[in-house]
Design a protein around this motif. Sequence first.
Motif, short mmCIF file in Angstrom:
data_model
loop_
_atom_site.label_atom_id
_atom_site.label_comp_id
_atom_site.label_asym_id
_atom_site.label_seq_id
_atom_site.Cartn_x
_atom_site.Cartn_y
_atom_site.Cartn_z
N UNK A 55 2.42 16.71 -10.16
CA UNK A 55 1.66 17.29 -11.27
C UNK A 55 1.06 18.63 -10.85
N UNK A 56 0.62 18.71 -9.61
CA UNK A 56 0.05 19.97 -9.11
C UNK A 56 1.09 21.08 -9.21
N UNK A 88 -8.68 0.01 -6.12
CA UNK A 88 -9.22 -0.03 -4.75
C UNK A 88 -9.89 -1.35 -4.47
N UNK A 139 0.70 4.31 -2.52
CA UNK A 139 0.48 5.67 -2.04
C UNK A 139 1.60 6.59 -2.50
N UNK A 156 -9.07 3.65 -11.06
CA UNK A 156 -8.95 3.82 -9.60
C UNK A 156 -9.83 2.82 -8.87
N UNK A 160 0.83 -1.20 0.00
CA UNK A 160 0.00 0.00 0.00
C UNK A 160 0.87 1.25 0.00
N UNK A 161 1.94 1.22 0.77
CA UNK A 161 2.83 2.38 0.81
C UNK A 161 3.40 2.69 -0.56
N UNK A 205 0.54 12.99 -8.09
CA UNK A 205 -0.49 14.02 -7.97
C UNK A 205 0.12 15.36 -7.56
N UNK A 206 0.91 15.37 -6.50
CA UNK A 206 1.42 16.66 -6.03
C UNK A 206 2.49 17.18 -6.97
N UNK A 225 1.15 7.47 -6.13
CA UNK A 225 0.02 8.39 -6.28
C UNK A 225 0.38 9.78 -5.77
N UNK A 226 1.03 9.82 -4.61
CA UNK A 226 1.34 11.10 -4.01
C UNK A 226 2.32 11.90 -4.86
#
Lengths: 577, 253, 365
Positions: free
Chosen positions: B62-63, B99, B52, B95, B48-49, B59-60, B55-56
């Motif tokens: 890309x932000x 999940x 994550x 997604x 999971x890490x 996403x950030x 994804x983190x």
Amino acid sequence: MNERRSLFSRVYSVDHETIGKQYLWTSLAMLVVGGLMALAMRWQLAWPWTEMPVVGSLLFPRTGRVISPDFYTVLFTMHGTIMIFFVIIPLALGAFGNLLVPAMIGAQHMAFPRLNRASYWLTLPAIACLLAGFFVEGGAASAGWTGYAPLATVESAAQGARLGQTLWVVSLTLSGISSLLGAVTYVATIACCRASGMTLMRMPLTIWGVLTAASLQIVALPMLTAGSVLQLADRWLHTGFFTPQNLVIGGVALDATSATGGSPLLWQHLFWFYSHPAVYVMVLPAMGIVSDVLAVHGRKPVFGYKPMVIAMCTICVLGFVVWGHHMFVSGMSPAAGTAFALSTFLIALPSSIKTFNWLATLHGARIRLTTSMLFALGFVALFVVGGLSGLWMAATPVDVYIHDTYVVVAHFHYIVFGGTVFAVFAGIHHWFPRFFGRVLDERLGRIHFVGTFVLSNCVFLMMHQLGLAGMLRRTADPYVYEVFEKLKPINVFITWSAISLAAWQLWFVLNLVLTLRKKRTAPSNPWNACSLEWNEAATEPIVLRGPYEYGAAAGDEDWLAQTRESSSQRVSSSPSK
Amino acid sequence: MRALTALLFVALVAGVVWSFAVAPERGWWMPTSASSVGDDVDRLFHGITALIAVAFVGVVGWLAWLVWRGTRATNERALTNHGNARLEGVWTIVTGAILLTLAIVQLALWNTMQSARASDVKPLARVVAAQFEWRFRYPGVDAVFDTADDFETPYRLVVPVGERVTLELRSKDVIHGFFVPAFRLKQDVLPGSALRTWFEARSIGEYDVVCSQLCGAGHYRMAGKIQVVARADFDAWQSSMQLAWNSNGKEKP
Amino acid sequence: MHRNLDRLPGPARGVVSLLLVTLGSCGFDPTPGSLQFSLSKATIEATRDDLAARASIEHEITALFGTASDPRFTASDAWPSAAAADHSTSASIPDLVRSGRNYARECLACHGVEGGGDGPSAYGLNPKPRDFRNGIFKYTALKDQSRPRRLDILRTLEQGVAGTSMPNFQRLSSTEREGLAEYVRFLSVRGEVESVLVATWKEEGEINADTAHEAASIVWSRWLKSDSKLVVFDGDVPLSTPERIARGDALFHDGLKGNCLSCHGATGAGDGPAAWKIGVDGKREPAYLDAWGEPIRPRDLRDGVFRGGARPIDLYRRIYAGIPGGPMPALGEAQTKDGAPLVTPDEIWCLVHYVRSLSQRGEAP
């Protein structure tokens, strides 16, 4: 509008804007109260059993100005209760709901103005009741904001389980009634008082956020109220809804003093059935606000309006079937654990979709880095941190380890502080001109944002590591366990960061004070926003399109207000999706 | 401001990645797993890490890029793009699939960890939680609790290594939590119930027991220890405890 | 106004605050609380009208025992070296200053600064935290209401007091526990000396170094006799059998022998008639007060929780020597009218096994 009204009628007012501001100032004041309690907790975690400034001298002069273990339990209980029930929910729903719902949907006032007024005025006795706990024998409630039975319900279980806990329950019940009155008002107003042409799918996402949150409140609050009534019955009438047999608590054999045969798990189910949706109540309006701010200050429509609405509604519905993820290790049946794990993984989906849509909104946007935009961007980043850490906890085998550790504390503070509080700051900066006639200073706002962003991460990021190392929440002295000695530098760093973060908020206070001292000279729509609240003059607006007509196709300017007739033939005025 | 803002998000990514990368070697991390189930839990956690992390950073990161790009000086307006149904469909399904997979993958391990709940295996010991200490009761030679040959020790639970150990958890007063970080084991101790949990300790040693459910002012120091010893040593310890339990007060009062 | 704030641009402020955070984290070391001993409520009450006497008492106590931040047995002829009074061999126990700090961290919240059972966490606890200052310790291995040995205090620290808020302290090292036991004795002696001094002043009207030393000697001498008071049993402990349990049952219910049912009740539920009375409000209340002035109830023997320890020898000691500070009598050396022992040791074991059987229903797990 300018008739002379007495001070009393101006304060005890049914005007939704006045009520919204009342909620705003009250909640910000409670934020300070709750924040100071957090600082006291941070002191203890960094320098346990040392002389605590102010608190130590006031409350523990005889025992070395060191707080007692009981007082630490009071601190985290009251911090959590105040922040959730008297800061975040009233800010998200009470303040922004009141200010924006009629304004954004083109209604003159709320559907039930007096009910709405009662909603605010009930919060004051609720606050008084809660804080009165500090002055009664035994002190304030101390069983955590979750108030698990029998620690909370049996008087002999803890000092704070005496009158303090009763006051806590009464306070929550009053606050619940207040929330219910407000929520009913919002839903009725949104359902019935929209301006002509304002279909549901033309409402700004802030209103969808308020609508879904208010719906959650209406359906879920009665469960908490029911639980509270049962708890009061256990305390006053000596019933035993939550009290099993054969217990001796604090030297008192309970079978002799009250009915028994109940179950502590019953309280947990009743409590979390409300309190899980409550966390969505705290975040849905924030999500709506962020969507609006990103669109206005990015000069671009929200990407995927309909999926955003569906996502919010899905969160609203799924929010009712995930409460058991707070109870994986509680002793409830493993099958229930399986069911809740599945639903919890599923509820990550709508939040993820919203995140992608925010990013897609920003993609190709013309971003103006106003303070509200900065806070909205900060929301997206920090909400992602909090949301992703939630995946650890959805996986039950991992949650078994993580439950009640500082990972949980990190997770919810990223969502509530990095999420909702940032959205609140974004909203305050964004709508300040509309409701206070002045624009908050941008320079001070940027300073406030940069420091708050940096420092809040300094405070909450390393809590993940603390929790993974096994450090538990609600413990007055983690170093009782030798293995946690090496975590002390992190705790010290976090404490210093927390003190700095708290002090840094003075930039915001300075901004408020300096700005409010100026005259009301702001233009009526400084951000060139399309939604209805900026068109104050229109008394019976006719809505022609959705709220996000920004960008190249908007006409001769880069925005087309919801009520404005198009002045150019290049642009179609068909309603947006 | 433009550069600073983008930098803040890049710094966030860097800070998060750094803090997790250095955490294990500095001990800001889970203790080494010492139980049979711990490895599986850790594997799930690491999986999971990794997800994550990707994804983190994505996403950030890309932000940050979007902020940088979106704040560049230009006269062009943004596209009035209200959405793209196909894109929505794609990222929803992808997604959702991830999940759902995660949700299904973790089911078996959960069932394993909870397998003692419904069993009627005789527990090795009874854990009695009370405000604010752990006491451990052993059933003695007859393996039946609440008989004359039981003995009780506070604070220290002794168990044999390499065997499945079932414990019965009881509370005399409020809810407590029996948490053994090294075994990745946690079970709330519910008053009015006798819940069961199990573990199989893999290596000899001493492991902390931590109370993980707020139980009052002394919650923070409701500590205990699990001492894992070889089976032979466990038997010897039990005999010596039995002897000490029936002491006449002369040698060791 | 803004021009002044202009001097440091936003980003720099972020850096400055981070620097503050980092710099501030180094070297900041808040002090542990500094404590002060106060006179007991009883002393304050007794010297209500004579503040000079109060000051003298305080002066003498401080002279003998130091302050809370510097606790010590002042070198004087009042007492021989502490080691002579006890048997634990650990040479490395922490001194009173360090133990005092450990006490502040571990014990003070309940037991209070002077050991008066009046710490901030004591409110609402039932039973109340022990007030050490009268020198009475309930759960020792001794008879004749003797002052405890260090081993007895240590046993309480190691085992806790089951069924009360007093937990075990096995997470501390054994030397730390020994230091704490020393400090508890220190507080007990100090408290007792204070009340003896007050009593002396009431009788003789004088407080000076001599009367103080005399009070100290009196109190200290009480602690020197403990060695000879140990309750032990020769030979192996008789194990539980149905016959012994039946005999114990008979003794328990025999008004001329054990007579346990008079307080503990016919079923051992603690509802025996001798221990309860009807109070002024018409409600049933305990008939006895303990040495600290609190109502005391007989134990409900059916719940299997024995505060002084649940081993057979622990129960043997309770029955043999009674429990100081309360009405539980000492059966072990009691005699009938003609001077014969009331019960034999074997009969006490029968009572022990009977009492244990009340909570041993042999339920399957």
